[in-house]
Design an enzyme around this catalytic site. Structure first.
Site, PDB file in Angstrom:
ATOM      1  N   ARG A  86       0.798  -1.262   0.131  1.00  0.00           N
ATOM      2  CA  ARG A  86      -0.134  -0.088   0.075  1.00  0.00           C
ATOM      3  C   ARG A  86       0.848   1.241   0.195  1.00  0.00           C
ATOM      4  O   ARG A  86       0.630   2.234  -0.723  1.00  0.00           O
ATOM      5  CB  ARG A  86      -0.874  -0.016   1.178  1.00  0.00           C
ATOM      6  CG  ARG A  86      -1.949   1.324   1.396  1.00  0.00           C
ATOM      7  CD  ARG A  86      -2.986   0.661   2.356  1.00  0.00           C
ATOM      8  NE  ARG A  86      -2.449   0.827   3.607  1.00  0.00           N
ATOM      9  CZ  ARG A  86      -3.193   0.437   4.785  1.00  0.00           C
ATOM     10  NH1 ARG A  86      -4.238   0.026   4.806  1.00  0.00           N
ATOM     11  NH2 ARG A  86      -2.470   0.687   5.997  1.00  0.00           N
ATOM     12  N   LYS A 188      -2.711   6.629   1.900  1.00  0.00           N
ATOM     13  CA  LYS A 188      -2.747   7.256   3.401  1.00  0.00           C
ATOM     14  C   LYS A 188      -1.767   8.453   3.312  1.00  0.00           C
ATOM     15  O   LYS A 188      -0.653   8.767   3.892  1.00  0.00           O
ATOM     16  CB  LYS A 188      -1.964   6.324   4.178  1.00  0.00           C
ATOM     17  CG  LYS A 188      -2.913   5.334   4.910  1.00  0.00           C
ATOM     18  CD  LYS A 188      -2.245   4.487   5.804  1.00  0.00           C
ATOM     19  CE  LYS A 188      -3.076   4.448   7.303  1.00  0.00           C
ATOM     20  NZ  LYS A 188      -4.347   4.142   7.572  1.00  0.00           N
ATOM     21  N   GLU A 224     -16.436   6.265   5.325  1.00  0.00           N
ATOM     22  CA  GLU A 224     -15.438   5.859   6.500  1.00  0.00           C
ATOM     23  C   GLU A 224     -15.765   6.493   7.873  1.00  0.00           C
ATOM     24  O   GLU A 224     -16.560   7.414   7.881  1.00  0.00           O
ATOM     25  CB  GLU A 224     -13.975   6.239   6.047  1.00  0.00           C
ATOM     26  CG  GLU A 224     -13.548   5.767   4.800  1.00  0.00           C
ATOM     27  CD  GLU A 224     -11.907   5.553   4.971  1.00  0.00           C
ATOM     28  OE1 GLU A 224     -11.446   4.954   5.754  1.00  0.00           O
ATOM     29  OE2 GLU A 224     -11.410   6.030   3.950  1.00  0.00           O
TER      30      GLU A 224
END
Ligand SMILES: *Cc1c(COP(=O)(O)O)cnc(C)c1O
Length: 341
Positions: A86, A188, A224
């Site tokens: 990721r 992120k 989220e």
């Protein structure tokens, strides 16, 4: 010399907060070049140009993962290769040189080893590992920085939400969004988090644990819960928002889906309308920091949905137990998710 004395820390009062530890990993890379091997050094402040890409334009990302001590004394990671992958995807999105999976995993292991005295005893917390990759070189125009830093530090942590496994109250935001299609919500990126602080702080001052974000196009599909993924259960079917690029592809989310399916549950990755979610039987959120946290209630435009009569839903509890049993090495890990240090 590695300090192996016991830190003066009360493991039972650990929260999800910062504690300075002993050692950190650091490596650099010139734009277009290769990452240096990197070194372990004492935990310390950084020297960085005021014109660095990360400070001026937010060119950077983070990762979050945990090491745990099992009852029989092993030190277990949880699917760390997915954090490595990721981060590499995120680097490509943010114009930074990706760190290879091998280098990433090697550095994670070194950081855990050299901070091992900060790893809480079995069942009393985890060592949270925080990799960072950012543009450390000076650049004036809006463009990728000429130099990058890959750094990992680690911190002992306890429960993410106050009250641990007590169901949390959440509020749906109609005013703020976390991410938009085509943006950076799926990585992120450090820049994704500051804009959520004020809405989250306001919600906390009203007594909620976090905000639920809706999609930025239709304003109706759940995305989220702050920095965790959302799940709900209705008539024994598990629903979670599909990955559309605006949602962070959580490793806890992925593992929860795989685990639920292996236990015989139907899991639908789909658009989850907030109105539907408010009619669900159970709800929970999932993330490395939160693991699986039951949701007790959700407020949206003056209406409140309560789940599981204020308790922990049956399926939420089953998934929590199954997942944490694997993470903590209490059961045989038939998936191969928990490599030993
Ligand atoms: C990190 C994060 C998650 C959870 O991902 P995990 O890999 O399970 O820790 C979910 N949403 C956001 C916005 C995140 O930053």
């Amino acid at each position: 010399m590695l300090d192996d004395s016991k830190p003066s820390i009360d493991w039972d009062s650990l929260t999800f907060s910062f504690t300075e530890t002993d050692r950190m990993f650091i490596s650099k890379c010139e734009q277009g070049g290769e990452w240096e091997d990197g070194i372990m050094q004492d935990y310390q402040d950084l020297r960085i140009s005021p014109a660095s890409g990360v400070i001026n334009y937010g060119q950077g990302l983070f990762e979050g993962m945990k090491a745990r001590r099992s009852e029989d004394g092993r030190v277990l990671l949880f699917r760390p290769e997915f954090n490595a992958r990721r981060s590499a995807d995120g680097c490509r999105r943010l114009g930074m040189p990706p760190v290879s999976e091998e280098m990433f995993l090697d550095a994670v292991r070194k950081v855990v080893k050299e901070n091992i005295r900060w790893l809480p005893p079995c069942g009393r917390g985890e060592l949270y590992i925080r990799p960072l990759i950012f543009g450390s070189g000076a650049i004036l125009g809006v463009a990728p920085a000429p130099e990058y830093t890959f750094l990992i530090y680690a911190v002992p942590v306890g429960p993410y939400f106050k009250g641990g496994m007590n169901p949390i109250s959440l509020k749906v935001s109609d005013e703020y969004h976390r991410a938009a299609p085509g943006g950076s919500g799926g990585v992120k990126a450090i820049g994704n988090y500051a804009p959520g602080m004020m809405p989250s702080k306001n919600a906390k001052s009203e007594g909620y644990a976090e905000i639920i974000y809706l999609d930025a196009v239709n304003h109706r599909y759940i995305e989220e819960v702050g920095a965790a993924n959302f799940f709900c259960v209705k008539d024994k079917i598990i629903y979670t928002p599909e990955l559309t690029g605006t949602i962070l592809p959580g490793i806890t989310r992925m593992s929860t889906i795989e685990l639920a399916r292996s236990l015989g549950y139907e899991v639908q990755e789909t658009k989850v309308d907030v109105k539907f979610a408010m009619t669900a039987d159970e709800a929970f959120c999932a993330g490395t920091a939160a693991v699986i946290s039951p949701i007790g209630s959700i407020e949206h435009s003056g209406e409140v949905a309560h789940y599981s009569d204020g308790g922990i839903g049956e399926i939420t509890q089953e998934l929590y137990t199954a997942l944490t049993d694997i993470m903590n090495g209490r059961v045989e890990d038939k998936f191969g998710w928990t490599p030993e240090l």
